[in-house]
Design a protein around this motif. Structure first.
Motif, PDB file in Angstrom:
ATOM      1  N   VAL A 157      21.185   1.080  -2.053  1.00  5.73           N
ATOM      2  CA  VAL A 157      22.291   0.169  -1.773  1.00  5.73           C
ATOM      3  C   VAL A 157      22.568   0.094  -0.272  1.00  5.73           C
ATOM      4  CG1 VAL A 157      24.046   1.961  -2.156  1.00  5.73           C
ATOM      5  CG2 VAL A 157      24.659  -0.442  -2.392  1.00  5.73           C
ATOM      6  N   ARG A 158      22.288   1.169   0.470  1.00  6.85           N
ATOM      7  CA  ARG A 158      22.509   1.154   1.918  1.00  6.85           C
ATOM      8  C   ARG A 158      21.214   1.029   2.715  1.00  6.85           C
ATOM      9  NH1 ARG A 158      26.756   4.589   5.505  1.00  6.85           N
ATOM     10  NH2 ARG A 158      25.915   4.080   7.549  1.00  6.85           N
ATOM     11  N   TYR A 159      20.159   1.740   2.274  1.00  6.70           N
ATOM     12  CA  TYR A 159      18.954   1.835   3.089  1.00  6.70           C
ATOM     13  C   TYR A 159      17.798   0.966   2.605  1.00  6.70           C
ATOM     14  CZ  TYR A 159      21.369   5.927   4.974  1.00  6.70           C
ATOM     15  OH  TYR A 159      22.295   6.765   5.563  1.00  6.70           O
ATOM     16  N   GLY A 160      17.962   0.312   1.463  1.00  4.97           N
ATOM     17  CA  GLY A 160      16.890  -0.526   0.945  1.00  4.97           C
ATOM     18  C   GLY A 160      15.886   0.269   0.133  1.00  4.97           C
ATOM     19  N   THR A 161      14.783  -0.384  -0.218  1.00  5.84           N
ATOM     20  CA  THR A 161      13.729   0.204  -1.042  1.00  5.84           C
ATOM     21  C   THR A 161      12.507   0.497  -0.172  1.00  5.84           C
ATOM     22  OG1 THR A 161      12.648  -1.887  -1.593  1.00  5.84           O
ATOM     23  CG2 THR A 161      14.570  -1.277  -2.909  1.00  5.84           C
ATOM     24  N   MET A 162      11.408   0.911  -0.787  1.00  2.78           N
ATOM     25  CA  MET A 162      10.170   1.131  -0.024  1.00  2.78           C
ATOM     26  C   MET A 162       9.743  -0.142   0.690  1.00  2.78           C
ATOM     27  SD  MET A 162       9.258   4.296  -0.168  1.00  2.78           S
ATOM     28  CE  MET A 162       7.510   4.424   0.240  1.00  2.78           C
ATOM     29  N   ARG A 163      10.015  -1.292   0.112  1.00  4.38           N
ATOM     30  CA  ARG A 163       9.613  -2.570   0.720  1.00  4.38           C
ATOM     31  C   ARG A 163      10.189  -2.731   2.117  1.00  4.38           C
ATOM     32  NH1 ARG A 163      11.886  -7.745  -2.213  1.00  4.38           N
ATOM     33  NH2 ARG A 163      13.771  -6.913  -1.244  1.00  4.38           N
ATOM     34  N   GLU A 164      11.439  -2.310   2.307  1.00  2.77           N
ATOM     35  CA  GLU A 164      12.101  -2.479   3.604  1.00  2.77           C
ATOM     36  C   GLU A 164      11.796  -1.349   4.578  1.00  2.77           C
ATOM     37  OE1 GLU A 164      13.616  -4.882   0.671  1.00  2.77           O
ATOM     38  OE2 GLU A 164      14.111  -2.727   0.631  1.00  2.77           O
ATOM     39  N   ASN A 165      11.127  -0.301   4.124  1.00  2.00           N
ATOM     40  CA  ASN A 165      11.008   0.899   4.946  1.00  2.00           C
ATOM     41  C   ASN A 165       9.572   1.305   5.263  1.00  2.00           C
ATOM     42  OD1 ASN A 165      13.847   2.102   5.414  1.00  2.00           O
ATOM     43  ND2 ASN A 165      13.880   1.415   3.282  1.00  2.00           N
ATOM     44  N   ILE A 166       8.636   0.385   5.070  1.00  3.98           N
ATOM     45  CA  ILE A 166       7.236   0.630   5.439  1.00  3.98           C
ATOM     46  C   ILE A 166       6.833  -0.355   6.521  1.00  3.98           C
ATOM     47  CG2 ILE A 166       4.844   0.568   4.644  1.00  3.98           C
ATOM     48  CD1 ILE A 166       5.777   1.548   1.945  1.00  3.98           C
ATOM     49  N   LEU A 167       6.275   0.167   7.605  1.00  2.28           N
ATOM     50  CA  LEU A 167       5.846  -0.664   8.729  1.00  2.28           C
ATOM     51  C   LEU A 167       4.362  -0.993   8.686  1.00  2.28           C
ATOM     52  CD1 LEU A 167       7.734   1.236  11.588  1.00  2.28           C
ATOM     53  CD2 LEU A 167       8.378  -0.969  10.589  1.00  2.28           C
ATOM     54  N   ASN A 168       3.560  -0.072   8.160  1.00  2.00           N
ATOM     55  CA  ASN A 168       2.109  -0.239   8.239  1.00  2.00           C
ATOM     56  C   ASN A 168       1.451   0.617   7.163  1.00  2.00           C
ATOM     57  OD1 ASN A 168      -0.556  -0.746   9.206  1.00  2.00           O
ATOM     58  ND2 ASN A 168      -0.457   1.099  10.473  1.00  2.00           N
ATOM     59  N   LEU A 169       0.323   0.137   6.673  1.00  2.01           N
ATOM     60  CA  LEU A 169      -0.471   0.878   5.697  1.00  2.01           C
ATOM     61  C   LEU A 169      -1.928   0.911   6.121  1.00  2.01           C
ATOM     62  CD1 LEU A 169       0.911  -0.781   2.434  1.00  2.01           C
ATOM     63  CD2 LEU A 169       1.479   1.513   3.248  1.00  2.01           C
ATOM     64  N   THR A 170      -2.587   2.016   5.837  1.00  3.60           N
ATOM     65  CA  THR A 170      -4.051   2.050   5.856  1.00  3.60           C
ATOM     66  C   THR A 170      -4.501   1.965   4.410  1.00  3.60           C
ATOM     67  OG1 THR A 170      -4.114   3.419   7.843  1.00  3.60           O
ATOM     68  CG2 THR A 170      -6.094   3.391   6.487  1.00  3.60           C
ATOM     69  N   VAL A 171      -5.403   1.031   4.144  1.00  4.99           N
ATOM     70  CA  VAL A 171      -5.821   0.757   2.765  1.00  4.99           C
ATOM     71  C   VAL A 171      -7.339   0.741   2.678  1.00  4.99           C
ATOM     72  CG1 VAL A 171      -5.715  -0.885   0.853  1.00  4.99           C
ATOM     73  CG2 VAL A 171      -3.749  -0.642   2.386  1.00  4.99           C
ATOM     74  N   VAL A 172      -7.874   1.394   1.645  1.00  2.46           N
ATOM     75  CA  VAL A 172      -9.300   1.284   1.321  1.00  2.46           C
ATOM     76  C   VAL A 172      -9.442   0.167   0.288  1.00  2.46           C
ATOM     77  CG1 VAL A 172     -11.310   2.426   0.341  1.00  2.46           C
ATOM     78  CG2 VAL A 172      -9.747   3.706   1.816  1.00  2.46           C
ATOM     79  N   LEU A 173     -10.203  -0.851   0.643  1.00  2.24           N
ATOM     80  CA  LEU A 173     -10.386  -2.005  -0.234  1.00  2.24           C
ATOM     81  C   LEU A 173     -11.363  -1.695  -1.367  1.00  2.24           C
ATOM     82  CD1 LEU A 173     -10.593  -4.858   2.432  1.00  2.24           C
ATOM     83  CD2 LEU A 173      -8.590  -4.009   1.209  1.00  2.24           C
ATOM     84  N   PRO A 174     -11.458  -2.545  -2.374  1.00  2.95           N
ATOM     85  CA  PRO A 174     -12.332  -2.284  -3.515  1.00  2.95           C
ATOM     86  C   PRO A 174     -13.821  -2.185  -3.184  1.00  2.95           C
ATOM     87  CG  PRO A 174     -10.659  -3.880  -4.114  1.00  2.95           C
ATOM     88  CD  PRO A 174     -10.541  -3.693  -2.639  1.00  2.95           C
ATOM     89  N   ASP A 175     -14.244  -2.643  -2.003  1.00  5.78           N
ATOM     90  CA  ASP A 175     -15.645  -2.465  -1.600  1.00  5.78           C
ATOM     91  C   ASP A 175     -15.827  -1.268  -0.676  1.00  5.78           C
ATOM     92  OD1 ASP A 175     -14.473  -3.358   0.716  1.00  5.78           O
ATOM     93  OD2 ASP A 175     -15.759  -5.127   0.965  1.00  5.78           O
ATOM     94  N   GLY A 176     -14.742  -0.519  -0.414  1.00  2.00           N
ATOM     95  CA  GLY A 176     -14.821   0.654   0.445  1.00  2.00           C
ATOM     96  C   GLY A 176     -14.433   0.402   1.889  1.00  2.00           C
ATOM     97  N   LYS A 177     -14.239  -0.854   2.273  1.00  4.67           N
ATOM     98  CA  LYS A 177     -13.832  -1.158   3.645  1.00  4.67           C
ATOM     99  C   LYS A 177     -12.430  -0.633   3.894  1.00  4.67           C
ATOM    100  CE  LYS A 177     -15.050  -5.161   5.034  1.00  4.67           C
ATOM    101  NZ  LYS A 177     -15.110  -6.651   5.118  1.00  4.67           N
ATOM    102  N   ILE A 178     -12.159  -0.205   5.140  1.00  3.40           N
ATOM    103  CA  ILE A 178     -10.865   0.355   5.521  1.00  3.40           C
ATOM    104  C   ILE A 178     -10.137  -0.638   6.422  1.00  3.40           C
ATOM    105  CG2 ILE A 178      -9.686   2.253   6.696  1.00  3.40           C
ATOM    106  CD1 ILE A 178     -12.245   3.942   6.121  1.00  3.40           C
TER     107      ILE A 178
END
Length: 459
Positions: A157-178
């Motif tokens: 109610v005050r600080y928001g959810t994960m959506r509002e509190n993440i600036l950046n992600l490192t993600v491994v895609l389905p083909d293995g690319k980063i």
């Protein structure tokens, strides 16, 4: 459904060359990784891999992609809608050992962590910096799992959810690319918002291996309060007016009389067995006092009773631990019971109607189902307490749950405020989002044409 034995041996051999004994087919490990805290029947994977780095995750994914083998990411196993069930078998990638806090930028109020870091671990680490991470879904979930399910919780109610509190992600895609989806800037207009795309994607578009989070200063003063009401409607109306008045309250939680009775018994409390609000105020000492007095005045207008508050840390901790143990308290109401937890979220102006109509459904049923909710943002939960050997009880829970979701959608709400879709809410997604589901499906097929990333979830 499991992999063909020949494919299983081929993939297992390749993975063991990379991971050694961190690749296993031990029955107990497989069962653990196919079981979450939901009501869904466990579905174990064929292989479990314990990754230690983004690069290892990438190599595992490439092997699975080359062999068209499903991949299921695993964090802490606390999900509530069957997110980790390996419905088509395959390889579970356990990210729990990727639990390093990589960097804390105190001046910029952010940090970067691996996905296996738990929320309590992070805040313990941050304590001496004067900062904290506020998202608190109750369970000591992993940060990667919280990002993947777009988690929320008592502080939203005050600080928001994960959506509002993440600036950046490192993600491994389905083909293995980063890839990286952003940077550390507090805002950006550079292209599509890929960060938001992966938040809440439930492992269906890639595997999150690093997360950069917003942090906040620990408040100078914190006070907690409880206040009871004769009925739920007055409790909810006081919440609505508190939010509309603009009081910067940090937490405002509703428990119905059934839930209060349960936590009294489970946590050794002595709260009035009536609809109850748990409240928390953050700010300066004077600010916290003013907030508390304003909310007390609002509650008094709705017939509140027994407004009590404390600034003692041990009292606050005991109170909120009892709130976080609400599901276990509900389960303890009935020997050998199973819990089916569900949630919806509606515009706050419709919250009272939604809860009251749901309570009426429960009053006409023989099921035990305490109500508890993060009502400051219109989100609440039912925890059906069911006998797993009585299928008619699950049928009745399904009926009430369906009515609850239909009611929420008619009120322009959502079928899930924070639990996510997983397996349990898929059938409601088309009704809620219409043709937008086709856009989701197109994105899924563009990024994961082999459909190997957590298949069977969301769409």
């Amino acid at each position: 459904m499991s992999l063909h034995p020949e494919k299983l041996e081929t993939v297992k051999s390749k993975l063991q060359k990379i991971l050694g004994d961190r690749c296993t087919t031990a029955h107990s490990v497989l069962h653990q990784h196919g079981t979450d805290e939901s009501w869904h029947i466990p579905c174990p994977p064929d292989i479990v891999c314990f990754a230690h780095s983004t690069e290892e995750v990438s190599r595992i994914v490439k092997i699975c992609a080359d062999n068209q083998v499903p991949i299921i990411p695993f964090g802490a196993g606390t999900s509530l809608e069957g997110h980790i069930n390996a419905v088509e078998g395959g390889v579970c990638i356990d990210l729990g050992q990727m639990n390093e806090i990589l960097k804390v930028n105190t001046e910029d109020l952010d940090c970067t962590v691996q996905p296996g870091v738990r929320r309590k671990q992070l805040n313990e680490y941050l304590r001496d910096t004067g900062l904290f991470f506020p998202i608190d879904p109750g369970a000591d979930a992993s940060i990667g799992g919280m990002a993947s399910t777009r988690a929320s919780g008592t502080n939203a109610v005050r600080y928001g959810t994960m959506r509002e509190n993440i600036l950046n992600l490192t993600v491994v895609l389905p083909d293995g690319k980063i890839i990286k989806t952003g940077g550390r800037a507090k805002k950006s207009a550079a292209g599509y918002d890929l960060t938001k795309l992966y938040i809440g994607s439930e492992g269906t578009l890639g595997i999150i291996t690093e997360i950069t989070l917003r942090l906040y200063g620990i408040p100078e003063a914190i006070a907690a309060a409880t206040v009871s009401f004769e009925d739920i409607e007055n409790a909810v109306q006081s919440v609505i007016l508190t939010i509309q008045t603009g009081v910067p309250i940090a937490r405002i939680e509703l428990l119905d009389d059934v839930q209060v009775d349960a936590i009294n018994k489970y946590s050794g409390l002595d709260l009035p067995v009536q609809p109850l609000l748990f409240l928390e105020f953050h700010g300066s000492e004077q600010g916290v006092k003013e907030q508390s007095e304003m909310v007390r005045s609002i509650c008094d207008d709705f017939g509140a009773r027994d407004f009590t508050w404390t600034v003692q840390a041990e009292d606050r901790t005991k109170l909120w631990q009892a709130r976080h143990d609400a599901a276990y308290a509900a389960k303890a109401l009935r020997p050998n019971a199973s819990i089916w937890a569900t949630d919806v979220c509606v515009p706050i102006s419709r919250l009272a109607d939604c809860i009251m109509q749901t309570k009426a459904d429960l009053d006409e049923s023989d099921l035990i189902a305490p109500i508890v909710g993060h009502v400051g943002d219109g989100n609440f939960h039912l925890a059906f307490v069911l006998d797993k050997d009585r299928p008619e009880e699950f049928e009745e829970a399904e009926r009430i749950n369906g009515r609850l979701i239909q009611r929420a959608l008619e009120m322009e709400g959502t079928c899930t405020g924070e639990h996510g879709v997983g397996l349990g809410k898929r059938k409601y997604l088309k009704q809620e989002l219409g043709d937008a589901v086709d856009v989701m499906r197109a994105l899924k097929m563009a990024l994961d044409p082999q459909n190997i990333m957590n298949p069977g979830k969301i769409i």
